[in-house]
Enzyme design. Structure first.
Site, PDB file in Angstrom:
ATOM      1  CD  GLU A  32      -2.889  -0.432  -0.070  1.00 20.90           C
ATOM      2  OE1 GLU A  32      -3.034  -0.182  -1.145  1.00 20.90           O
ATOM      3  OE2 GLU A  32      -3.538  -1.434   0.449  1.00 20.90           O
ATOM      4  CB  THR A  34       4.651   0.283  -2.542  1.00 23.35           C
ATOM      5  OG1 THR A  34       3.262  -0.476  -2.749  1.00 23.35           O
ATOM      6  CG2 THR A  34       4.776   0.070  -1.158  1.00 23.35           C
ATOM      7  CB  SER A 126     -12.752   5.859 -10.107  1.00 23.45           C
ATOM      8  OG  SER A 126     -11.499   5.686  -9.324  1.00 23.45           O
ATOM      9  CG  ASP A 170      -6.326   1.420  -7.702  1.00 27.50           C
ATOM     10  OD1 ASP A 170      -5.772   0.820  -7.055  1.00 27.50           O
ATOM     11  OD2 ASP A 170      -6.517   2.646  -7.213  1.00 27.50           O
ATOM     12  CE1 TYR A 222      -3.041   7.319  -2.957  1.00 34.84           C
ATOM     13  CE2 TYR A 222      -2.633   9.076  -4.504  1.00 34.84           C
ATOM     14  CZ  TYR A 222      -2.560   7.599  -3.940  1.00 34.84           C
ATOM     15  OH  TYR A 222      -2.076   6.885  -4.975  1.00 34.84           O
TER      16      TYR A 222
HETATM   17  C1  GLA Z   1      -5.150   4.367  -4.251  1.00 33.21           C
HETATM   18  C2  GLA Z   1      -4.514   4.641  -5.478  1.00 33.21           C
HETATM   19  C3  GLA Z   1      -3.584   3.801  -5.774  1.00 33.21           C
HETATM   20  C4  GLA Z   1      -2.531   3.314  -4.686  1.00 33.21           C
HETATM   21  C5  GLA Z   1      -3.180   3.150  -3.115  1.00 33.21           C
HETATM   22  C6  GLA Z   1      -2.656   3.083  -2.222  1.00 33.21           C
HETATM   23  O1  GLA Z   1      -5.916   3.126  -4.533  1.00 33.21           O
HETATM   24  O2  GLA Z   1      -5.419   4.952  -6.662  1.00 33.21           O
HETATM   25  O3  GLA Z   1      -2.509   4.152  -7.028  1.00 33.21           O
HETATM   26  O4  GLA Z   1      -1.680   4.506  -4.448  1.00 33.21           O
HETATM   27  O5  GLA Z   1      -4.421   4.278  -3.323  1.00 33.21           O
HETATM   28  O6  GLA Z   1      -1.933   2.029  -2.094  1.00 33.21           O
END
Ligand code: GLA
Length: 393
Positions: A32, A34, A126, A170, A222
């Protein structure tokens, strides 16, 4: 359901669609925060998906119908500029914007969208929206883009157009996942490997724990974490440590000097999380779920204490899981600040785990969570419908 949607498409646009496309949401097993730090991740696609039906328009308009919201969206393919406020339409506008930046000026669309991934729940609805529409357009307009190229493009749409400076995880897993498998990805080289998830054979399941907490803070926090971890890396780079992957906790300690406490902790999370992903990847190869579970617990502690992206609802899952015989591991999944967590549970105690943790959330006066089972699903797929409408299941 698909037949009802086909009829709805026909009612809206006066013809049947030319392409059907679907892309999954994801859980992140481990790794996470990373991805944007050019490290390792180990997500899996889930069986929940976003679906869309598409046909071509030649008047430069994109017309969208979101079945879940019963809402229309529209825009022109020319002169697209980044939005002031985020809406679901912007994810698709962003794709046109990015394609335009690549010099690909594609025609307009009629599009119907329907999905069953809970929204704003940390399960990447998304990315699934972007992946399903872009993969559908790739098939409809014969754009010839590879899955990796599309994942990168969709990520740029979200990051540079919508304004959530996410990493690549994602979109990558939504495009490239394989059924019943997790996907190990090196976010620097983009080398990836599929690794079978044989939980069921061992009498185990993956539970999703949706906290029900809306992630208002998520976007600003974030982006802030991203900046902090970049700043911490700059310190290390003074000592010729090129990336977090090249560091370890001892090196970090050694070069800490005047690095602020917060930055030190962010760096420590990224470095130890990369190490955990590598161990988890090895554990999965030999079906060692006890080790995997333990790594999940460690990951949660690091995200809570060092990266500071947890919240009371997600900590409840962790604490409850730690004390529940038959729960091998539990942690937050995705960005954090609400959204969802995951747990690896023995099947025979799954029902009791769900009932008791919900009761615990009620006792603690936390929002009502949802707890359910997920299966590891396949990545994005799209197909031309000519002559196939009747067979669509
Ligand atoms: C969200 C972001 C990903 C990633 C995670 C944390 O899902 O879209 O790219 O950074 O958070 O691991």
């Amino acid at each position: 359901m698909k037949h009802v949607l086909l009829e709805t498409f026909k009612q809206k646009y006066n013809h049947f669609p030319e392409v059907y496309s679907a892309a999954p949401g994801r859980i992140n097993i481990i790794g996470e925060h990373t991805d944007y730090n050019k490290g390792y991740v180990l997500p899996a696609a889930i069986h929940l998906k976003n679906n869309c039906f598409l046909s071509r328009r030649d008047d430069g308009q994109v017309l969208l119908w979101a079945e879940n919201f019963q809402e229309i969206g529209s825009f022109m393919t020319q002169n697209i500029s980044p939005p002031k406020k985020r809406s679901w339409v912007d994810y698709i506008k962003g794709i046109y914007w990015c394609l335009g930046q690549e010099g690909m000026h594609v025609p307009g669309l009629n599009c119907l969208i329907y999905g069953n991934i809970p929204i704003e729940s940390g399960l990447s609805s998304s990315a699934a929206l972007e992946a399903s529409v872009l993969n559908g357009m790739n098939t409809l307009f014969d754009l010839g883009l590879s899955k990796v190229e599309m994942a990168k493009l969709a990520q740029r749409a979200e990051s540079n157009f919508v304004g959530v400076q996410c990493g690549l995880m994602d979109q990558f897993v939504s495009f490239c996942a394989r059924n019943n498998s997790a996907l190990f990805l090196d976010c620097e080289t983009l080398q990836f490997h599929h690794v079978p998830l044989r939980l069921s054979k061992k009498g185990l399941s993956i539970l999703v724990y949706e906290t029900g907490v809306r992630r208002e803070l998520a976007f600003s926090e974030y982006n802030k974490r991203r900046k902090e971890s970049e700043m911490a890396l700059r310190y290390l780079q003074k000592y010729r440590i090129r990336s977090y992957k090249e560091a370890n906790p001892e090196i970090l300690k050694e070069h800490r000097k005047d690095m602020e406490e917060n930055l030190y902790k962010r760096a420590r999370h990224v470095i130890t999380e990369n190490e955990r992903v590598l161990k988890a990847f090895q554990a999965l190869k030999i079906d060692d779920f006890d080790t995997l579970g333990d790594l999940l617990f460690q990951s949660h502690r690091s995200l809570r204490d060092d990266y500071a992206v947890s919240c009371p609802e997600l900590d409840l899952l962790y604490e409850f899981g730690m004390n529940f015989p038959g729960c091998l591991g539990a942690r937050l999944t995705g960005a954090g600040f609400g959204g969802s967590g995951i747990a690896i549970i023995r099947k025979e105690v799954m029902k009791r785990f769900s009932e008791e943790i919900i009761q615990e959330a009620i006792n603690k006066k936390l929002p009502m969570p949802k707890v359910y089972n997920v299966r590891a699903g396949e990545g994005a797929r799209a197909l031309k419908l000519k002559g196939k409408i009747e067979n669509l299941s």
